[in-house]
Enzyme design. Structure first.
Site, mmCIF file in Angstrom:
data_model
loop_
_atom_site.group_PDB
_atom_site.id
_atom_site.type_symbol
_atom_site.label_atom_id
_atom_site.label_comp_id
_atom_site.label_asym_id
_atom_site.label_seq_id
_atom_site.Cartn_x
_atom_site.Cartn_y
_atom_site.Cartn_z
ATOM 1 N N ASP A 195 15.602 10.459 42.491
ATOM 2 C CA ASP A 195 15.792 11.979 42.943
ATOM 3 C C ASP A 195 14.271 12.513 43.031
ATOM 4 O O ASP A 195 13.279 11.607 42.727
ATOM 5 C CB ASP A 195 16.045 12.694 41.762
ATOM 6 C CG ASP A 195 16.922 13.924 42.442
ATOM 7 O OD1 ASP A 195 16.865 14.262 43.479
ATOM 8 O OD2 ASP A 195 17.560 14.621 41.376
ATOM 9 N N ASP B 30 23.470 19.085 46.868
ATOM 10 C CA ASP B 30 23.825 19.333 45.465
ATOM 11 C C ASP B 30 25.173 20.245 45.568
ATOM 12 O O ASP B 30 25.429 20.680 44.423
ATOM 13 C CB ASP B 30 22.576 19.988 44.938
ATOM 14 C CG ASP B 30 21.474 19.313 44.263
ATOM 15 O OD1 ASP B 30 21.812 18.068 44.249
ATOM 16 O OD2 ASP B 30 20.375 19.492 44.216
#
Length: 717
Positions: free
Chosen positions: A466, A536
């Site tokens: 990430d 997301d």
């Protein structure tokens, strides 16, 4: 086939199975002649470039234009000499043709597995006064309508040169009557398909964020106004790079369009000492005469098989459950095991432990950089959790954010200079974190040692990598003042170096890229990690647009898509589990919720979804995608996947809101063989391929919101 050179005419004809790209020397300037459907060699190609007398450089369709010598359009490069002047003039010096495709030092790129797949043309240009040598590199693929372009600069003199602009490609089109298509958006709504008519002046997209960004993807296409999904010409441009970029379509006063793409010139400078070289990233250019859809499928095939690498390139991807939206930071080993145990009962194959397992990470305000297990939460460490998961028959995966550092961390207290920063200036925090300085070898070595220690001792088969913020205060304590303008690009080069090292040393791990979702969904990352967390935002309705837009250039095998809980955590919407499942099964499938909270009825549906996806995933991940209805144009969305031999197809249809008293609807399919008959699995009915594509498949009338349907077709034996 390949590259045909007529030296006496200064003509270079790059030819694939269905495409020609032609350039010609005009007064030693490489000029763009043609890019489109394949032309036969010897068809008086040199006559295509109609200059109409000496009109000067401002009218010449150049391959790599400069500024300052009469061309007032956007230049492809600019160099500052030691005396402060910025005027250079590159002239043709020679060429060579190379079988295959050379790799680019330090940069990801498309590759070949045999020299017979492609040929590469290298044109050498020189400015004798500045002692600047430039190689324009073109690779044409034999069986697909693809050309890659990049540029190599060399300082062949005895004084310093400073690059101030170094783009990878420039193409001059004879017409300004075109549309530009690109992907825009923001965090949680990436991949919004945008189409804009070009007018005189410039249409520019780009990123100055140090990453390719949620806002604008490093991709654009120029299309004729009449071009749609299945008809008309399309010219695609995709930059294999993960940092700041720029792309511009400029229509001049003569009605010509110049398209340029490469590194973002804003805040960029690169010092070339005598003898030093600089290599630009690669632009992958695709031509389609059969609409936007065929352009996309060309990118999909190329990126899936000649950009992605490693053991998982051609393998089916595992169905996973991720604990993030199930627990956030509040978990222990027993809770994780309970989710994994429920997943095992439902047929899920991989459990992923997300953020919160390291340092003292009880919220997102600490511990990034301290990649050591939090024994308060996990007394047995990661090995204990992994063993519990493995004992259930599932693989174990783990989340990292290796490019970041928290001010509240042991690492920052020990090395406060290891972040990107400018001395004396404040350090802008986002999400209570700073960015590690990946231009530094000692920083990269620390991260390598931290991760490899875990990868070597814990049975990990998947890593989610990430990155949750943009770059600010872009400076490095390690670089001298004259090289501070190189920091952003050197950061990306440092990242690539680390990724090459890590992924090569641990080839058994499936790496998935993430950048707060799709903030770094680009071809550069796909070279190291064959899939990306697309956004997301897991709301199924929003995902219709996100996944549709992303598929414009990126293969479905790279698109991570999960079912999440309702009300959705991003938008609060409540959609049926069946609808969420059909959207997520149109990508790399998984779940992001607490499976233990499902009812028995929901668990049975999940079990069916998992079993169904195992039957169809090879077709979804490796098949040919045909987009049928766009979520950007109405209430309905549809797409389908077709096997290479056209004997199997899978159709997904989605309607967001119910419509009162709707007309009867049929969905016209695509990509089938019109001469074959197909059985609809659900009913056993047989339809001709021609009938399905010309008249369509009848859709049921279901009066409710958030309706979806999946239709499986196989050729009647």
């Amino acid at each position: 086939m390949g590259i045909l050179v007529q030296e006496d005419k200064g003509l270079f004809h790059l030819q694939s199975a269905g495409m020609s790209y032609i350039l010609q020397l005009v007064n030693d300037y490489p000029a763009h002649v043609y890019w489109g459907k394949k032309l036969r060699s010897g068809s008086n190609l040199e006559g295509l470039l109609n200059l109409g007398g000496n009109r000067g450089l401002d009218r010449l369709p150049q391959e790599y234009p400069q500024y300052g010598t009469g061309d007032f359009r956007t230049p492809a490069y600019q160099v500052r000499l030691e005396d402060g002047t910025r005027i250079t003039e590159l002239k043709y010096s020679g060429y060579r043709v190379v079988e295959g495709k050379p790799s680019l030092p330090g940069l990801p790129s498309v590759y070949v597995e045999s020299a017979q797949e492609a040929q590469t043309l290298e044109l050498t240009l020189k400015d004798d006064y500045a002692k600047l040598s430039v190689i324009l590199r073109y690779t044409v693929f034999e069986h697909t309508n693809v050309i890659t372009r990049s540029v190599e600069f060399t300082n062949a003199g005895e004084t310093q040169l400073r690059l101030q602009r170094a783009l990878s490609a420039s193409v001059d089109f004879s017409s300004g009557d075109m549309d530009m298509i690109y992907l825009a958006g923001a965090w949680s709504r990436e991949g919004n398909l945008t189409r804009r008519r070009l007018v005189q002046g410039g249409t520019t997209i780009g990123s100055r964020r140090g990453m390719s960004s949620h806002q604008l993807n490093p991709f654009a296409a120029l299309v004729k106004p009449e071009t749609d999904e299945n008809h008309g010409e399309a010219y695609g441009f995709s930059l294999v790079y993960s940092g700041g970029f720029e792309a511009e379509a400029e229509v001049d006063s003569f009605g010509m369009t110049r398209f340029t793409m490469g590194l973002n010139s804003f805040d960029f400078a690169w010092l070339l000492e005598p003898g030093e070289q600089f290599q630009t990233p690669e632009v992958v250019m695709v031509y389609s005469s059969e609409g936007i859809g065929e352009m996309s499928r060309t990118y999909h095939r190329l990126y899936r098989t000649r950009l992605c690498r490693g053991l998982y390139r051609d393998k089916e991807r595992p169905i996973l459950v991720n604990n993030w939206e199930a627990t956030y930071f509040n978990f222990d080993a027993d809770k994780l095991e309970s989710i994994a145990a429920e997943g095992a009962k439902l047929g899920i194959e991989l459990f992923v432990l997300d953020d919160g397992w390291f340092g003292k990470r009880d919220a997102d305000n600490s511990s990034l950089g301290d990649w050591v297990e939090d024994l308060r939460k996990l007394p047995g460490g990661l090995s204990d959790v992994a063993q519990r998961v493995n004992n259930l028959g599932l693989q174990f995966g783990l989340w990292f954010e290796p490019e970041m550092i928290s001010p509240d961390s042991e690492l920052y207290r020990k090395h406060p200079d290891w972040c990107l920063h400018v001395p004396g200036r404040r350090r802008s925090e986002a999400r209570w974190q700073l960015v590690l300085d990946y231009t530094r070898e000692d920083v990269r070595q620390y991260i390598y040692e931290s991760l490899s220690r875990i990868f070597s001792t814990v049975p990990i088969s998947y890593v989610k990598w990430d990155m949750n913020r943009c770059l600010t205060e872009i400076g490095s304590a390690e670089l001298p003042s004259e090289r501070q303008g190189e920091t952003a690009h050197r950061y990306v080069l440092g990242l690539y170096e680390l990724l090459e090292r890590i992924t090569s040393e641990f080839p058994h791990i499936l790496f998935e890229s993430c950048c707060s979702g799709g903030g770094r969904f680009d071809p550069g990352m796909l070279h190291y990690m064959p899939q990306t967390w697309t956004s997301d935002d897991t709301d199924a309705v929003e995902r219709l647009k996100i996944q549709y837009g992303t598929s414009l250039v990126y293969p479905v095998s790279s698109i991570g898509a999960h079912v999440s809980a309702v009300p959705n955590h991003q938008v609060g919407r409540i959609t049926p589990l069946s609808f969420r499942g059909d959207v997520a099964m149109s990508g790399n499938f998984g779940y992001e919720l607490d499976l233990t909270k499902f009812t028995d009825e929901e668990k049975e549906l999940v079990k069916e979804q998992v079993a169904n996806y195992k039957q169809i995933r090879s077709l979804v991940q490796q098949g040919n995608l045909y987009r049928l209805q766009s979520p950007f144009e109405g209430n309905e969305t549809a797409w389908m996947f077709v096997s290479d031999d056209q004997r199997e197809a899978l159709v997904y249809y989605f309607r967001v809101m119910a419509v009162p008293h709707p007309p009867r609807r049929s969905l016209k399919l695509n990509g089938l063989n019109p001469e074959l008959d197909y059985i609809l699995e659900a009913s056993g009915e047989v339809y001709g391929g021609d009938r399905l594509m010309q008249a369509g498949l009848a859709l049921p009338d279901i009066q409710q919101d958030f309706v979806s349907g999946c239709y499986k077709l196989k050729v009647q034996e």
